[in-house]
Enzyme design. Structure first.
Site, mmCIF file in Angstrom:
data_model
loop_
_atom_site.group_PDB
_atom_site.id
_atom_site.type_symbol
_atom_site.label_atom_id
_atom_site.label_comp_id
_atom_site.label_asym_id
_atom_site.label_seq_id
_atom_site.Cartn_x
_atom_site.Cartn_y
_atom_site.Cartn_z
ATOM 1 N N GLN A 7 -9.650 1.910 5.044
ATOM 2 C CA GLN A 7 -9.068 1.585 3.742
ATOM 3 C C GLN A 7 -8.163 0.350 3.809
ATOM 4 O OE1 GLN A 7 -6.840 4.786 1.991
ATOM 5 N NE2 GLN A 7 -6.699 3.800 -0.009
ATOM 6 N N THR B 297 0.853 -1.183 0.000
ATOM 7 C CA THR B 297 0.000 0.000 0.000
ATOM 8 C C THR B 297 0.894 1.240 0.000
ATOM 9 O OG1 THR B 297 -0.141 0.312 2.402
ATOM 10 C CG2 THR B 297 -1.615 -1.323 1.421
ATOM 11 N N CYS B 298 0.286 2.409 0.087
ATOM 12 C CA CYS B 298 1.079 3.638 0.103
ATOM 13 C C CYS B 298 1.855 3.777 1.411
ATOM 14 C CB CYS B 298 0.179 4.849 -0.105
ATOM 15 S SG CYS B 298 -1.164 4.983 1.107
ATOM 16 N N ASN B 299 1.388 3.136 2.481
ATOM 17 C CA ASN B 299 2.032 3.281 3.789
ATOM 18 C C ASN B 299 2.878 2.093 4.206
ATOM 19 O OD1 ASN B 299 0.978 5.830 4.259
ATOM 20 N ND2 ASN B 299 -0.856 5.036 5.263
ATOM 21 N N ARG B 300 2.783 0.970 3.488
ATOM 22 C CA ARG B 300 3.505 -0.234 3.912
ATOM 23 C C ARG B 300 3.745 -1.160 2.731
ATOM 24 N NH1 ARG B 300 1.563 -1.652 8.395
ATOM 25 N NH2 ARG B 300 0.122 0.086 8.662
ATOM 26 N N GLU C 221 -8.913 3.550 10.572
ATOM 27 C CA GLU C 221 -9.323 3.883 9.195
ATOM 28 C C GLU C 221 -9.653 2.596 8.438
ATOM 29 O OE1 GLU C 221 -7.548 3.408 6.231
ATOM 30 O OE2 GLU C 221 -5.666 2.573 6.978
ATOM 31 N N GLY D 47 -10.835 25.679 -3.320
ATOM 32 C CA GLY D 47 -9.512 25.055 -3.365
ATOM 33 C C GLY D 47 -9.615 23.615 -3.869
ATOM 34 N N ALA D 48 -8.510 23.115 -4.445
ATOM 35 C CA ALA D 48 -8.508 21.749 -5.004
ATOM 36 C C ALA D 48 -7.227 21.007 -4.625
ATOM 37 C CB ALA D 48 -8.674 21.807 -6.526
ATOM 38 N N MET E 271 -6.136 18.957 1.066
ATOM 39 C CA MET E 271 -7.219 19.071 2.050
ATOM 40 C C MET E 271 -8.571 18.960 1.370
ATOM 41 S SD MET E 271 -5.882 19.634 5.153
ATOM 42 C CE MET E 271 -6.873 20.720 6.150
#
Length: 584
Positions: free
Chosen positions: A259, A192-195, A257, A334-335, A338
């Site tokens: 996901q 994943t993006c974190n692990r 979370e 804004g895009a 956040m």
């Protein structure tokens, strides 16, 4: 303590004191034992001193001889003759040191008992230890290890993680490469993006780890020495516990979370038709999915916002009259990152109608492509004030400074009656986009980052309390998985027992048919063969039932493993070749 005395050793003089009561006469046997006792400050006599003492006793064996005559060598002829006979017979004379007794009721010193008694007690103690479950159930057989090795956001920078990332289209190939190593039976990859975590079933865990490290270095192009600085390594119950925590959201940056649970499910789905993703890892990831679902359904760990963007969406939903976004006109200014997170959380709360205002169109178009389930309208920054008058809730996350003041609000019409006629301004930008005097407008409610942080901290405390409940659930799921995995240990024994019975049946049937000759018809031959199979099946029914367990009850699994070892001994199954195990 025993001291071996070579028969040919020269016996020097010794000053050790020996009492007459401690000397036993030599027994008339080929091997003579000379026993003496000594105690020095409560410690066992050193080996060299014991040897000298034993030699001294050998000289003192004559009951009528004096110390002088003993050392003169005359009375010790029988002892020397016995030693000579023992030397010719190839036997070593043995001296055993035992404690002296001062009177008949003296308590014996168990530390210096004869070896035979100590051995008997040791055997009893070992048997008792095993019966209490202290000995390893698998001490006599090899058992594969589940190993987890990888990188996570807690220990590794993104520059290294991105080099180790395994996309879905290369997942099966990577698993096949890992399983091609001699000590890796099964493999699965959670990327994943974190692990980036690799789970393997290794025949020899330290060799398996070395092979996985070699593959990781080869795949990423990072030298192994550099890669090891960021790796974590877990084995067996630590590895299974870790995956269950990951699936439950306890190891995530944002605790609870959801996901990560979807990503664990994806690994299980990818591995369903892959040979290298075998029975053990399939069961482990299935247990992790069950654990993740239980944690989120039976605890409140997933409730409550723990980021500014999620807190903004949650706070507005709480404050709206209906408790939802139905009929509410939503705008986001804004895009950036956040705003992207804000869209994600709004969509999760069934708010799918929104307008995004930005200085340029490309970023908004990316959001439209990434969230096709939402109806996102595009507006440029020049149109902000006229568009703001047409919306009830406005989230601001722009980097342009103040974009709306009290005077701007005064020129706008009131919000819809569905939201109570009051417009909500939620400012999550730093520096602020909403001027401080906007809070003075009677038709406007303003929330800023400080208001949101208070909600975030409150929710974090709630999640920490829920995490304690989650850990208890995870421990239950881990115990169930370990019991199921233990129950798999009986499968090779079942196959061996069935195979041995079939071999005996076939051999005996062949002998019987040979004796009968050609006198049997095909129908009779079939009946005899079915008879032999029926007898074998009925005899094996009881043992097979004793070896089967679904793994749900740990005590039942323990009894099944005891039955397994008993049957292996009775039928001599350990000497048979075990069937290939591990992969599908």
């Amino acid at each position: 303590a025993e001291v071996l005395i070579p028969p040919h050793t020269h016996r020097p003089r010794s000053r050790s004191r020996v009492t007459r009561s401690s000397v036993r006469p030599p027994t008339p046997a080929p091997v003579h034992q000379f026993v003496s006792s000594a105690r020095r400050s409560g410690e066992m006599v050193a080996a060299s001193a014991s040897a000298s003492l034993a030699r001294c006793v050998a000289h003192k064996t004559s009951a009528s001889g004096s110390a002088k005559s003993a050392f003169a060598g005359k009375p010790v002829a029988p002892a020397r003759a016995a030693a000579s006979r023992a030397r010719r017979a190839g036997v070593t004379t043995r001296a055993v040191v035992t404690p002296p007794q001062t009177h008949d009721n003296a308590r014996p010193d168990t530390t210096l008992r004869p070896v035979s008694a100590a051995a008997v007690d040791s055997s009893k103690a070992l048997e008792q230890f095993r019966s209490m479950g202290g000995a390893s159930r698998y001490a006599s057989e090899a058992k594969s290890s589940i190993v987890s090795i990888g990188l996570s956001i807690h220990t590794c920078p993104v520059e290294v993680r991105e080099k180790m990332a395994v996309p879905e289209d290369k997942w099966e190939e990577a698993v096949a490469e890992l399983c091609s190593y001699p000590h890796v039976e099964e493999a699965g990859i959670l990327s994943t993006c974190n692990r980036m975590e690799i789970y393997v079933v290794a025949l020899s865990w330290h060799r398996g780890v070395r092979e996985v490290e070699e593959w990781m270095s080869k795949y990423s192009g990072i030298p192994l020495a550099e890669l090891r600085e960021h790796l974590f390594l877990l084995r067996d119950q630590d590895a299974t516990s870790h995956l269950l925590k990951v699936s439950g959201g306890l190891d995530s940056v944002v605790m609870g979370e959801g996901q990560i649970l979807a990503q664990v499910k994806n690994v299980f789905a990818l591995g369903e038709n892959v040979d290298g993703f075998g029975r053990h890892l399939s069961g482990l990831f299935k247990a992790a999915i069950t654990a993740g679902k239980r944690v989120r359904s039976e605890t409140s760990i997933a409730s409550g916002a723990v980021s500014v963007s999620s807190a903004a969406a949650e706070l507005v939903q709480m404050k709206l009259p209906g408790g939802n976004f139905d009929g509410c006109r939503v705008m986001i200014v804004g895009a950036g990152t956040m705003s992207r997170l804000l869209v994600k959380h709004l969509v999760s709360k069934r708010c799918t109608e929104m307008t995004i205002v930005n200085r340029s169109a490309p970023r908004v178009e990316e959001l439209q492509a990434d969230f096709p389930e939402a109806n996102i309208k595009l507006a440029l920054m020049d149109e902000f004030l006229p568009m703001a008058a047409e919306h009830d809730v406005i989230f601001t996350a722009a980097s342009t400074g103040v974009i709306i003041t009290k005077a701007d609000l005064a020129a706008m019409a009131a919000a819809n009656a569905s939201v109570g006629g009051q417009r909500r301004l939620v400012d999550i930008a730093v520096p602020r986009n909403v001027d401080a005097d906007c809070a003075e407008d009677e038709n406007t409610i303003v929330y800023n980052v400080d208001d949101l942080k208070e909600l975030v901290e409150l929710n974090k405390d709630k999640r920490e309390r829920a995490a304690d409940e989650a850990r208890e659930l995870l421990s239950q799921e881990q115990a169930a998985f370990e019991a199921w995995r233990d129950s798999l240990e009986t499968v090779p024994t079942i196959k061996r027992l069935r195979g041995k019975a079939e071999n005996i049946r076939a051999a005996e049937l062949e002998k019987a048919v040979a004796k009968l000759g050609d006198g049997l018809t095909k129908k009779q031959m079939k009946a005899v063969e079915e008879l032999s199979r029926g007898i074998v099946n009925k005899l094996l029914h009881g043992p097979m039932q004793a070896l089967r367990s679904d793994g749900t009850d740990p005590s039942q699994v323990s009894q099944t493993l005891v039955n397994m070892h008993a049957l292996e001994t009775m039928f001599d199954l350990k000497n048979q070749n075990a069937p290939t195990r591990g992969r599908k």
